[in-house]
Structures are given as structure tokens and as C-alpha cells.
Design a protein around this motif. Sequence first.
Motif, PDB file in Angstrom:
ATOM      1  N   ASP A  25       0.495  32.787 -41.058  1.00 31.24           N
ATOM      2  CA  ASP A  25       1.272  33.995 -40.793  1.00 31.24           C
ATOM      3  C   ASP A  25       1.631  33.974 -39.309  1.00 31.24           C
ATOM      4  OD1 ASP A  25       1.212  35.553 -43.362  1.00 31.24           O
ATOM      5  OD2 ASP A  25      -0.944  35.329 -43.024  1.00 31.24           O
ATOM      6  N   GLN A  26       2.896  34.273 -39.016  1.00 28.26           N
ATOM      7  CA  GLN A  26       3.364  34.188 -37.638  1.00 28.26           C
ATOM      8  C   GLN A  26       4.307  35.334 -37.336  1.00 28.26           C
ATOM      9  OE1 GLN A  26       4.400  30.375 -35.156  1.00 28.26           O
ATOM     10  NE2 GLN A  26       6.189  30.900 -36.361  1.00 28.26           N
ATOM     11  N   GLN A  27       4.109  35.949 -36.157  1.00 22.61           N
ATOM     12  CA  GLN A  27       4.980  37.032 -35.713  1.00 22.61           C
ATOM     13  C   GLN A  27       5.415  36.738 -34.274  1.00 22.61           C
ATOM     14  OE1 GLN A  27       1.475  38.144 -36.431  1.00 22.61           O
ATOM     15  NE2 GLN A  27       2.006  37.757 -38.563  1.00 22.61           N
ATOM     16  N   LYS A  28       6.704  36.972 -33.999  1.00 25.12           N
ATOM     17  CA  LYS A  28       7.241  36.766 -32.656  1.00 25.12           C
ATOM     18  C   LYS A  28       8.165  37.925 -32.298  1.00 25.12           C
ATOM     19  CE  LYS A  28       7.037  31.715 -32.820  1.00 25.12           C
ATOM     20  NZ  LYS A  28       7.774  30.436 -32.597  1.00 25.12           N
ATOM     21  N   LEU A  29       8.084  38.334 -31.021  1.00 26.55           N
ATOM     22  CA  LEU A  29       8.892  39.442 -30.525  1.00 26.55           C
ATOM     23  C   LEU A  29       9.502  39.066 -29.182  1.00 26.55           C
ATOM     24  CD1 LEU A  29       9.798  42.487 -30.386  1.00 26.55           C
ATOM     25  CD2 LEU A  29       7.579  42.925 -29.261  1.00 26.55           C
ATOM     26  N   THR A  30      10.787  39.357 -29.018  1.00 26.35           N
ATOM     27  CA  THR A  30      11.467  39.199 -27.735  1.00 26.35           C
ATOM     28  C   THR A  30      12.167  40.504 -27.396  1.00 26.35           C
ATOM     29  OG1 THR A  30      11.831  36.818 -27.946  1.00 26.35           O
ATOM     30  CG2 THR A  30      13.304  38.008 -26.484  1.00 26.35           C
ATOM     31  N   LEU A  31      11.921  41.002 -26.183  1.00 28.04           N
ATOM     32  CA  LEU A  31      12.628  42.169 -25.657  1.00 28.04           C
ATOM     33  C   LEU A  31      13.345  41.745 -24.380  1.00 28.04           C
ATOM     34  CD1 LEU A  31       9.851  44.912 -26.017  1.00 28.04           C
ATOM     35  CD2 LEU A  31      11.787  44.500 -27.562  1.00 28.04           C
ATOM     36  N   VAL A  32      14.626  42.078 -24.284  1.00 28.22           N
ATOM     37  CA  VAL A  32      15.421  41.711 -23.120  1.00 28.22           C
ATOM     38  C   VAL A  32      16.148  42.957 -22.623  1.00 28.22           C
ATOM     39  CG1 VAL A  32      17.193  40.196 -22.185  1.00 28.22           C
ATOM     40  CG2 VAL A  32      15.788  39.419 -24.102  1.00 28.22           C
ATOM     41  N   HIS A  33      15.944  43.294 -21.357  1.00 25.26           N
ATOM     42  CA  HIS A  33      16.700  44.393 -20.753  1.00 25.26           C
ATOM     43  C   HIS A  33      17.607  43.820 -19.675  1.00 25.26           C
ATOM     44  CE1 HIS A  33      17.594  47.752 -17.969  1.00 25.26           C
ATOM     45  NE2 HIS A  33      17.715  48.422 -19.110  1.00 25.26           N
ATOM     46  N   ARG A  34      18.883  44.112 -19.785  1.00 27.78           N
ATOM     47  CA  ARG A  34      19.859  43.630 -18.812  1.00 27.78           C
ATOM     48  C   ARG A  34      20.495  44.833 -18.120  1.00 27.78           C
ATOM     49  NH1 ARG A  34      22.020  38.781 -17.807  1.00 27.78           N
ATOM     50  NH2 ARG A  34      24.034  38.685 -16.755  1.00 27.78           N
ATOM     51  N   SER A  35      20.536  44.759 -16.792  1.00 30.45           N
ATOM     52  CA  SER A  35      21.089  45.856 -16.008  1.00 30.45           C
ATOM     53  C   SER A  35      22.592  45.705 -15.868  1.00 30.45           C
ATOM     54  CB  SER A  35      20.432  45.885 -14.627  1.00 30.45           C
ATOM     55  OG  SER A  35      21.084  46.807 -13.785  1.00 30.45           O
ATOM     56  N   GLY A  36      23.305  46.789 -16.103  1.00 28.45           N
ATOM     57  CA  GLY A  36      24.752  46.766 -15.926  1.00 28.45           C
ATOM     58  C   GLY A  36      25.166  46.920 -14.476  1.00 28.45           C
ATOM     59  N   GLN A  37      24.237  47.350 -13.611  1.00 28.33           N
ATOM     60  CA  GLN A  37      24.540  47.554 -12.202  1.00 28.33           C
ATOM     61  C   GLN A  37      24.284  46.301 -11.371  1.00 28.33           C
ATOM     62  OE1 GLN A  37      25.927  50.482 -11.436  1.00 28.33           O
ATOM     63  NE2 GLN A  37      25.695  50.986 -13.628  1.00 28.33           N
ATOM     64  N   SER A  38      23.603  45.311 -11.946  1.00 26.98           N
ATOM     65  CA  SER A  38      23.301  44.073 -11.238  1.00 26.98           C
ATOM     66  C   SER A  38      23.170  42.962 -12.262  1.00 26.98           C
ATOM     67  CB  SER A  38      22.005  44.215 -10.431  1.00 26.98           C
ATOM     68  OG  SER A  38      20.900  44.342 -11.307  1.00 26.98           O
ATOM     69  N   THR A  39      22.827  41.784 -11.800  1.00 24.46           N
ATOM     70  CA  THR A  39      22.635  40.654 -12.718  1.00 24.46           C
ATOM     71  C   THR A  39      21.166  40.446 -13.054  1.00 24.46           C
ATOM     72  OG1 THR A  39      22.579  39.162 -10.807  1.00 24.46           O
ATOM     73  CG2 THR A  39      24.707  39.462 -11.917  1.00 24.46           C
ATOM     74  N   SER A  40      20.313  41.407 -12.753  1.00 22.20           N
ATOM     75  CA  SER A  40      18.889  41.260 -13.042  1.00 22.20           C
ATOM     76  C   SER A  40      18.636  41.379 -14.542  1.00 22.20           C
ATOM     77  CB  SER A  40      18.080  42.307 -12.277  1.00 22.20           C
ATOM     78  OG  SER A  40      18.353  43.603 -12.766  1.00 22.20           O
ATOM     79  N   GLU A  41      17.579  40.717 -14.977  1.00 22.13           N
ATOM     80  CA  GLU A  41      17.238  40.712 -16.397  1.00 22.13           C
ATOM     81  C   GLU A  41      15.729  40.641 -16.539  1.00 22.13           C
ATOM     82  OE1 GLU A  41      19.629  38.642 -19.824  1.00 22.13           O
ATOM     83  OE2 GLU A  41      18.134  37.228 -19.072  1.00 22.13           O
ATOM     84  N   THR A  42      15.194  41.488 -17.401  1.00 17.52           N
ATOM     85  CA  THR A  42      13.759  41.500 -17.675  1.00 17.52           C
ATOM     86  C   THR A  42      13.525  41.017 -19.094  1.00 17.52           C
ATOM     87  OG1 THR A  42      13.450  43.376 -16.183  1.00 17.52           O
ATOM     88  CG2 THR A  42      11.682  42.920 -17.735  1.00 17.52           C
ATOM     89  N   ARG A  43      12.551  40.097 -19.253  1.00 20.59           N
ATOM     90  CA  ARG A  43      12.254  39.533 -20.563  1.00 20.59           C
ATOM     91  C   ARG A  43      10.771  39.667 -20.879  1.00 20.59           C
ATOM     92  NH1 ARG A  43      15.701  36.228 -23.235  1.00 20.59           N
ATOM     93  NH2 ARG A  43      17.753  35.944 -22.284  1.00 20.59           N
ATOM     94  N   PHE A  44      10.493  39.985 -22.141  1.00 20.48           N
ATOM     95  CA  PHE A  44       9.122  40.021 -22.638  1.00 20.48           C
ATOM     96  C   PHE A  44       9.073  39.270 -23.959  1.00 20.48           C
ATOM     97  CE2 PHE A  44       5.889  41.961 -25.406  1.00 20.48           C
ATOM     98  CZ  PHE A  44       4.755  41.689 -24.642  1.00 20.48           C
ATOM     99  N   ASN A  45       8.134  38.342 -24.063  1.00 19.07           N
ATOM    100  CA  ASN A  45       7.930  37.590 -25.297  1.00 19.07           C
ATOM    101  C   ASN A  45       6.478  37.703 -25.722  1.00 19.07           C
ATOM    102  OD1 ASN A  45      10.046  35.745 -23.603  1.00 19.07           O
ATOM    103  ND2 ASN A  45      10.557  35.765 -25.766  1.00 19.07           N
ATOM    104  N   ALA A  46       6.246  37.880 -26.997  1.00 17.24           N
ATOM    105  CA  ALA A  46       4.889  37.901 -27.534  1.00 17.24           C
ATOM    106  C   ALA A  46       4.880  37.145 -28.858  1.00 17.24           C
ATOM    107  CB  ALA A  46       4.406  39.336 -27.744  1.00 17.24           C
ATOM    108  N   THR A  47       3.824  36.365 -29.083  1.00 19.63           N
ATOM    109  CA  THR A  47       3.700  35.612 -30.330  1.00 19.63           C
ATOM    110  C   THR A  47       2.279  35.741 -30.861  1.00 19.63           C
ATOM    111  OG1 THR A  47       2.999  33.503 -29.340  1.00 19.63           O
ATOM    112  CG2 THR A  47       5.360  33.930 -29.459  1.00 19.63           C
ATOM    113  N   ASN A  48       2.152  35.647 -32.166  1.00 23.98           N
ATOM    114  CA  ASN A  48       0.846  35.636 -32.825  1.00 23.98           C
ATOM    115  C   ASN A  48       0.903  34.660 -33.989  1.00 23.98           C
ATOM    116  OD1 ASN A  48      -1.893  36.668 -33.456  1.00 23.98           O
ATOM    117  ND2 ASN A  48      -0.895  37.411 -35.316  1.00 23.98           N
ATOM    118  N   LEU A  49      -0.033  33.731 -34.022  1.00 20.33           N
ATOM    119  CA  LEU A  49      -0.102  32.739 -35.091  1.00 20.33           C
ATOM    120  C   LEU A  49      -1.511  32.729 -35.657  1.00 20.33           C
ATOM    121  CD1 LEU A  49       1.031  30.296 -36.724  1.00 20.33           C
ATOM    122  CD2 LEU A  49       0.254  28.841 -34.818  1.00 20.33           C
TER     123      LEU A  49
END
Length: 690
Positions: free
Chosen positions: A215-239
Motif C-alpha cells: 500500500d502506497q500513498q503520496k502527496l504533493t502540495l505546491v504554492h506559487r506566488s503571483g507577486q514573485s517567482t517564489s514557490e513552496t513545495r511539500f512532498n510526503a510518501t508512505n510505503l
Amino acid sequence: MRRAALATALLFSGSAFADDQGGDVESQLETLVVTGSPLHDSRADYAGSMAVLEADSLTLVNHSHIQQSLARVPGANLSRGNGQEYLPALRSPVLTGAGACGSVLAMQDGIPLFPAGFCNINELFAAHSEQAERIEVIRGPAGTLHGAGAMHGVVNVLGPSYGSADTGRASLEAGPNDRWRFTSRIPTATGAGSGLLAAVSLASDGGYRASSGYDQQKLTLVHRSGQSTSETRFNATNLEQDTAGYVVGEDAYRDDVLRRSNPNPEAFRNVRTARLSHRLESEWGAGYKLEITPYARYGKMGFRQHFLPGQPLEETAHGSAGVRTSLTVPVNDLLGVAAGVDGEITHASLRQSQSGIAAGSGFLAETVPPGRHYDYHVNAFLLSPYALASLRLTERLVLEAGLRLEKLSYDYDNRMLAGRTRDDGSSCGFGGCRYSRPADRRDDFENWSPQLGLLYSWRPAHQLFVNLAHGFRAPQATELYQLQREQQVAELDSEEVRSVELGLRGGAGDFDYEVVGFAMEKRNVIFRDADFFNRSGGTTTHRGLELALGYQLAPQWLVDVSASYAEHRYDDERLLDGIALQDKLVDSAPRSFGSARLQWQPDAATQLELEWLHQGQYYTDPLNLHSYPGHDLLHARATRRLGERWSVGVRLLNLLDEEYAERADFSNFSGDRYFPGESRALYAELSLQL
């Protein structure tokens, strides 16, 4: 044989060096890349070997294991085990045993999946490759640009980003052995051009073999700012995986009963990982660019080592934080310079313990006792400055040179008694316990990694490149601090690879190509000797040719091929069972392997593909006395859009129901042993555009 004849015909008519579907050659060479160099943003500017798997290709393959996609890359030959496990091979033999992991740098969005010095041989299962927008692969040493672990190359999985015009989607897949998978990708606007993307992959597989599901679960969250080119990423996995061991006996993979059996139903691997990063990017003036990406990682694993006497449980954990930086400076119209400093701190721990008495003999029962075998913590510090310069010598000729210095320090804290005693301090019989623990110590490794490349555009959309590169791999913590028998200190040096490659790529009209020849020498190879000591000092040589050809047969037909021929040999004076290893072929290293695809797109809504995979013969022991004959497989895939929102896809793997082994090996204790490959399997998927 008809299949062999078809394969030969495809081999000389087909391409997989960039896996871009359709479009002219020049646009394929101008494909934007992020892994190659901070001074260039396209394959055409890269003086080295790079393959790019684009979203269209990844969607069609729809892999349940990343090996199924990487089979399209010349020089990549991952060897699958059970479930999500694998052994890496990238312009190398299949890497196994001491000195194996940490030789290919596995990354997600430019961040290494595991800390430097604490690799996991299967680490790509921690990447969210099921939702990748592309996968970029550098073949050959890339230590100058990427540092620790990029000795044989880099695999960088690039995930999705938020776009204001994106729509969500969801899919559900079903297959044999109670297989199902659900994926979704949902963008949400947060105002002023900013937005959040959530991507989820959930999978369950009952396993082709007994007690081998996961059983495997994966999550990706990406926040991108419209005021700049910055980007925040979160990844989590479980196997959570039940692991199947080797089936034993000559040609055991051909036995219908054995191939579905599992000699180790008690084995398992449970892994959890998480990563958080924030990329800051600033541009000013005429091409000045600064990128700063701080990140943090966490990982935890429980692994039943079913292949060891007593089947001990290994429990590992790590927490790390670091930063990767790059400053690009256009000195003038002819010269560009990029420089940066990468740094990382890590706290890691390992505990190996055994609950029962080791079975098999009185010797094993006495020398492999119950209780703790290892229990230690390691703090590590990495600091790595680098610089890269690109100089245009003429209108057609570019010189690129770079240098990296990397220092990796370990501070090892043994939480048990030092030496080879039981955990209570008592001695084992037969001369002592099998496992040996060093006393507290500190180890430092310093490595230089230079690179020099020439890129010559001898005609529009045709390029010749020469690349001299140096790669390195510092000893991993497990090699330094998990010792055996009388060994009290592992005095190991960093492994090094010296490489030269010559390549030609380009195309015209409906034809494209890439041909690369390479020669490498690998020194200070880490191995475990006949006394079970971790040693360095082995040498191997690697010579090969990689070929990618593509041809648009007609507007609706495309042939695409990747092929590799290489010889990996021992080049040292070691003896094994009294026989010299000199000039012997390295085991688990087929001379030839590759893949070919015939694609048909009868209309804009339909795509079909027939894929042939070839695995050549290879030796399964270092003395070249035992071998696996290789195999050939056919796969079929098809996708079809049903209106504006719905689509379906089917995959028929192992079309001819071949009996084969994903991996073959030989052991002096058990003889021939195999991980059997799966028989013919049909998968179906239904997708909805939200």
C-alpha cells in the motif's frame, strides 16, 4: 526468431533521447531543462548526455514502477525487485552490495531525496514520479554541478506546478492481483495570481507473488506566488510493503509454482518520507539571476532483513536541513559564470536488532545472537562551493569548465559497547560475534570534482560534444559503522570516476538521433572482502556506446528507439576463490539492453504504442561461471479521449506471456536465484477532467 528480427529492424530505424512526441528536431533540442546547467536552459546547450521524459510519454506509460518509464532512457537499466524495490544502473552495472547506493543521485525538483551519506538503494520510491511533469536524466558523472552521489548520473523527477489556467483531473486504475490506484490533481486559486496545487496518488497491490503486496500513498502540495517567482513545495510518501525473496534453483523463474511463491513471507519494508522546500528567485539587469532554495527532510524506515541470518530488523531515521544556491552572472556577450554554495546538516540514527535465535547451524546460532547488533547516531555536515563558466570561443564553438569542492563530515556516536560482543557485553563462541561496532569517532571526506566540455554546432540542429568529467562518492555511514568480525575501523576512501564521452546529436526533417561513446575508470571501489571487511581499492573500467534514433514514418506513425552496448570489467588484482578478477566482466552487467516503440496516432483523440524491451545475457557471479540468458518482452498501450472531459487508457504488459526474471543472481550458499517477472497483465484506467 520473428521477435528478434522485428527488434533488429526497429533498432536501426527508431529515438528516445528526449522522448518529445511530434514537433521538429530543432524544437526538441531546445527543450527546456533544469537539471543540466544554471548557465543554459535547453538540451542544445548542454555538453553532455541528457534524456528528458516529457508529460505525454509519462502519461502513456502510466508507470506503477519508475523503471517502466526509465526503460526509455539509453544507459538506464534499473533492476526491479519486489513491489517498489529496485537496484540502480545508469551507465553502470546493476549496483548491489557494499558501495552500491549513493552512486546515482536521485532528486525531486532539484532536491536530493536522501541526505548525503545516508542513501537508500531504492530511494526513487520516495519521489512522486506518478505525478511527474517530466523526468530529466543525466548519464555519466555530474559531480561538478550536483555534488555528492552523482557519480554515475542524476535522475531528477520534476513535479507539477500551479498554473492559473490549469484544470483539475482525477483517475482510477484497476488491474490483476487486486491492483488499484487513484490519482488526483486539484488547483486552487488563492488570489492575485497565486495558487495552490494538491496532487495525490493512492495505490494498493495484492502482489503477483504470495505475501508480496503493498500500500502506497503520496502527496504533493505546491504554492506559487503571483507577486514573485517564489514557490513552496511539500512532498510526503508512505510505503507499507510485504517483500518477497529470491526463488532458488536453476531456471526457477520458469516454474509456474515457484514463480508465484515467496520463501520469505515474514519480510517487510515500511518507509515514510517528507520534504519541504522554498525556492526564491530574483533576476535583475541583463541576465543576472539568483536562486536560493532552503529545504528540510525527514525519513523513517523499518526493514526486515530477510536475507541475513536471524532476519534482524533494521530501523533507520533521519532529519536534515540544507540550502542550494546559484548566482548566474553574464560577464559579457561571450562569457557567463555561475557559482554557488550548497550546504546541509543531518541527524541520523540506525538500530539493528534480532528477536530470536538464528537458524541454520550451531555456528550461526552462536555468532549471530539475539538482541541489538548496532545502535548508533550520526551527525553529518556538508559544505560544497562550486563554480561553472561558459565561454563562446567562436560563433559555433563553446567551452564549458567547472569545479566543485565538497567536504562531508560525520560525527559518529555509538550507543552500545564497542567491539564484537553481545549487547550485554558477553562474548560469542567460535571466536566472537559476527557484528562489530566501532568506538565513537569522527570522519571527514574532501573531494574535488572538475569538468571540462566542448560543444560544437557544426550545422543548425546538429551538435558535437566532448565532455571530460569527474564524479565521486564519499563512503556512506552504513559502510563506515556497520562492521563485521575482527574489523574495528573501516579506513575507506571516496570512490572516484574519471570519464570521457564523445557525442553527436541532432536531426533533419523527420529524423533525429543521438550517439554517445564513453569510457570511464572507477577507482577506490568499496567492496566486502572474503573476511567480511569493508574495503576500498577496487578498480573497474567501463566502455560503451549509447544510441537513440527516431523516425517519423508518416504523419501518424513514429518509431522510437534507445539502445546501449557496454562492457564493465574488473581491473584489479583481487582474487576470489583463488581466481583473479582481472578483466572479468562485472556481474549483473548485460552488454546489450534497450527498448523500441512503434507509435500510431490515427486521430487527435487516440494514441497506441507497441513497445519492445530487450535485456541481454549477463553473468550472475564475479568469476563469470554462471549467467542469465536475458529476455525480450512486448508491451502494448493505448489511450482514447471520450469527449471533452473523459478518457480511457489500457496497458497490456508482457503481451506474449514470457517467463523471465526481473533480476537473476548467484550465491555460493544457495546457487541460482531469481526475482520472477510478472506474467501477462492487463490494466485499465478511467480519467476525468474536472
